[in-house]
Each structure stands twice: as structure tokens, then as C-alpha cells.
Design a protein around this motif. Structure first.
Motif: not given
Length: 121
Positions: A107-120
């Protein structure tokens, strides 16, 4: 080749809701745990929520009672429903999946590219 693709981030007012999705694709044999992490500016990446293949969940104390993690094993997809959002939830959210590409592969850890969440407001 395996990849994770996230969607659903954006700008939301305090008290609002967002739903993040992350789909895994490629030569996947099976997926163990899946989860969401976040990283705010100047801070380390932290676990937000995780879910096993059997459906057991784990949440950071800061999001308990507000966020819900779920997954669709048939679609290799994990979701994060975020309610009652606060400004301190602002961060880049990353999808993580512990997967293997074959029966005899580790098993290996894979990551997504990331998504910005802004609460304002």
C-alpha cells in the motif's frame, strides 16, 4: 498510473456549507483508508477526517459535529460534507488515499492536487 482528482472547493460565507469530492482513477487494485487533510498558510498539514474501507471514521476535534466524511467504494470516491463553516476552516484541502496497484504490491499513500476552501464574509 494512479491519480486523485478533487473538486468542490470555493468561497463561502461563515455558517455556509461546501461539499468536496475526490475520485481515484488508474490501475487500482484496492483502496484501504481515504481521507482529507488541510493546510492553512504558515501551518502544517493536518488531518481533517479519514474513513476506512469498512466505513469507520475519524475526525479532528475542530471539525467534529460539523463535517461528515463518506465514500463510495464502487466509484473509488470520497466526499467531505462541510457544514457550519468558520473562517478558521480556510485552507487548501488535500485528498489522500492509501492504495495498492496489485495484490503483491505494498500500500502507498497518494495525494490529490489540493482544492482551496475560503470562508469569509
Amino acid at each position: 498510473q494512479v491519480q486523485l482528482v478533487e473538486s468542490g472547493g470555493g468561497l463561502v460565507q461563515p455558517g455556509g456549507s461546501l461539499r468536496l469530492s475526490c475520485g481515484a482513477s488508474g490501475s487500482i487494485f484496492d483502496i484501504n483508508a481515504m481521507g482529507w487533510y488541510r493546510q492553512a498558510p504558515g501551518k502544517e498539514r493536518e488531518l481533517v477526517a479519514a474513513i476506512t474501507s469498512g466505513g469507520s471514521t475519524n475526525y479532528a476535534d475542530s471539525v467534529k459535529g460539523r463535517f461528515i466524511i463518506s465514500r463510495d467504494n464502487a466509484k473509488n470516491t470520497v466526499y467531505l460534507q462541510m457544514n457550519s463553516l468558520k473562517p478558521e476552516d480556510t485552507a487548501v484541502y488535500y485528498c489522500n488515499a492509501n492504495m495498492r496497484i496489485g495484490h503483491y504490491n505494498p500500500y502507498h499513500d497518494y495525494w490529490g492536487q489540493g482544492t482551496q476552501v475560503t470562508v469569509s464574509s
